[in-house]
Design an enzyme around this catalytic site. Sequence first.
Site, PDB file in Angstrom:
ATOM      1  N   THR A   2       0.742  -1.288   0.048  1.00 52.44           N
ATOM      2  CA  THR A   2      -0.069   0.029  -0.093  1.00 52.44           C
ATOM      3  C   THR A   2       0.828   1.307   0.083  1.00 52.44           C
ATOM      4  O   THR A   2       1.864   1.075   0.163  1.00 52.44           O
ATOM      5  CB  THR A   2      -0.840   0.046   1.286  1.00 52.44           C
ATOM      6  OG1 THR A   2      -0.120   0.399   2.335  1.00 52.44           O
ATOM      7  CG2 THR A   2      -1.686  -1.256   1.460  1.00 52.44           C
ATOM      8  N   CYS A   3       0.317   2.347  -0.309  1.00 52.67           N
ATOM      9  CA  CYS A   3       0.937   3.546  -0.282  1.00 52.67           C
ATOM     10  C   CYS A   3       1.478   4.183   1.138  1.00 52.67           C
ATOM     11  O   CYS A   3       2.014   5.232   1.171  1.00 52.67           O
ATOM     12  CB  CYS A   3       0.160   4.573  -1.287  1.00 52.67           C
ATOM     13  SG  CYS A   3      -0.287   4.247  -2.525  1.00 52.67           S
ATOM     14  N   ASP A   4       1.038   3.461   2.012  1.00 52.98           N
ATOM     15  CA  ASP A   4       1.131   4.230   3.360  1.00 52.98           C
ATOM     16  C   ASP A   4       2.594   3.696   3.679  1.00 52.98           C
ATOM     17  O   ASP A   4       3.224   2.605   3.938  1.00 52.98           O
ATOM     18  CB  ASP A   4       0.215   3.604   4.365  1.00 52.98           C
ATOM     19  CG  ASP A   4       0.070   4.160   5.709  1.00 52.98           C
ATOM     20  OD1 ASP A   4       0.962   4.815   6.184  1.00 52.98           O
ATOM     21  OD2 ASP A   4      -1.156   4.010   6.216  1.00 52.98           O
ATOM     22  N   SER A   5       3.306   4.927   4.451  1.00 56.35           N
ATOM     23  CA  SER A   5       4.464   4.634   5.015  1.00 56.35           C
ATOM     24  C   SER A   5       4.807   3.786   6.254  1.00 56.35           C
ATOM     25  O   SER A   5       5.803   3.316   6.478  1.00 56.35           O
ATOM     26  CB  SER A   5       5.428   5.865   5.469  1.00 56.35           C
ATOM     27  OG  SER A   5       5.204   7.023   4.223  1.00 56.35           O
TER      28      SER A   5
ATOM     29  N   ASN B 214      -6.590   0.340   0.266  1.00 57.59           N
ATOM     30  CA  ASN B 214      -5.728   0.491  -0.776  1.00 57.59           C
ATOM     31  C   ASN B 214      -5.938  -0.417  -2.003  1.00 57.59           C
ATOM     32  O   ASN B 214      -5.084  -0.620  -2.999  1.00 57.59           O
ATOM     33  CB  ASN B 214      -4.296   0.602  -0.267  1.00 57.59           C
ATOM     34  CG  ASN B 214      -3.573   1.562  -0.910  1.00 57.59           C
ATOM     35  OD1 ASN B 214      -2.347   1.935  -0.816  1.00 57.59           O
ATOM     36  ND2 ASN B 214      -4.105   2.096  -2.006  1.00 57.59           N
TER      37      ASN B 214
END
Length: 392
Positions: free
Chosen positions: A341-344, A381
């Site tokens: 996913t794009c989440d850090s 996501n």
Amino acid sequence: MNAPVNLPGRFDSLPRFASALKAIESLKPAEPLYLVHPDKFSAAARQFLDGFPGDVLYAVKANPHPIALTNLWNAGIRHFDSASLGEIEAVKTLFPEAICHFMAPVRLPGQAKAAFEQHGVTDFVVDSDAELDKLLAEVGNPKKIRVFVRLVAQLGGALLEMSSKYGCRPEEAAKLMKRVQAAGAAPCLTFHVGSQCLSPFSYAQAIEIAQRAITLSGVNIAALDIGGGFPAAYSGQEPPPYHWYFDMIKEALTTLGRTDLNVMCEPGRALCAPGISLVTQVVMRRGDRLYLNDGIYGSFDEQRFISFDEDYPPSGITLDAKGKAKPLTGEKRPFRAYGPTCDSADVLPRPVMLPNGIANGDFVLFDAMGAYTVSSRSPFNGYYPDSWAIIG
Ligand SMILES: Cc1ncc(COP(=O)(O)O)c(C=O)c1O
């Protein structure tokens, strides 16, 4: 034992392979792939059914997937620790003759009534006067139920504590036990020493706490449920063998002169972790970073909450020029593993030890991924791991 139940619905047609390597070679999975090992489910269940001195309830929350429930049912598990009406319905739909116990100390309004009236559930937990009031109001006939008062058992032997949200001290428990008895229900006690409990001694200590509540109340309990917490043997960890736990529990009961006590346990992780492994793929390697196709919002959600000390030691697998799956060899080094996913925040909190040569398109196989993985994956996501194969 009854004849094995076929896996329901679409699980009849899952692909079957002799080994994880064969599954990877044949499917070349670009999506995360759960590999189900019926023999491991069976071995885990046998250890408890043969060794624990009482009823073994599977804690459904650890993995409520029909494939886990069916494998455990086929291995002889008949009792289910269910924490919601939804879990009771999931079990009863598959196995109408299953015995469900409603072991959550705070239930949504109406759920105890529905569990009692529609599913014949007669075991409930409370840790407060308010919840006992609600339970007695919902279940019209208290004489038919057993009420387990949940004790705090904050003993430090587990990786994930289970006593800061639920449970009461022996003094409060004693009052509740007296109320349960006065209402005509059967008083019982329960606790949870914490999940992935690496200290068998914690159970003996918790049993002493239970004895204190019994002494303070003067109430003779009908059953003692010693909860879950038994550790899974994750690779890189070597928890004590289960018979140490069982021996410790039996010794504690003997010391208290209570070998007559009807005991139950509620293992979740220990029964379902070994039965499922997970194949992920390296979508991209950038130096010491691996971007995998599964992460914190998928099968690794629990890693946010549980503090393992060890690095992950999964296996790296590659396909050679002829398409044959082979374990990667060579010196291992730590990698930082990111999810898709794009989440850090989508990064495994522990380094993953893998051979230095691992490259884009290779596979990473994680063992013992059956507990608190499938049950807590999310579709965040647009990713949702849900591919399955059977091994064996
Ligand atoms: C009441 C209760 N019983 C049993 C379990 C299962 O615990 P474990 O997976 O550590 O065996 C849990 C886990 O949350 C629980 O809350």
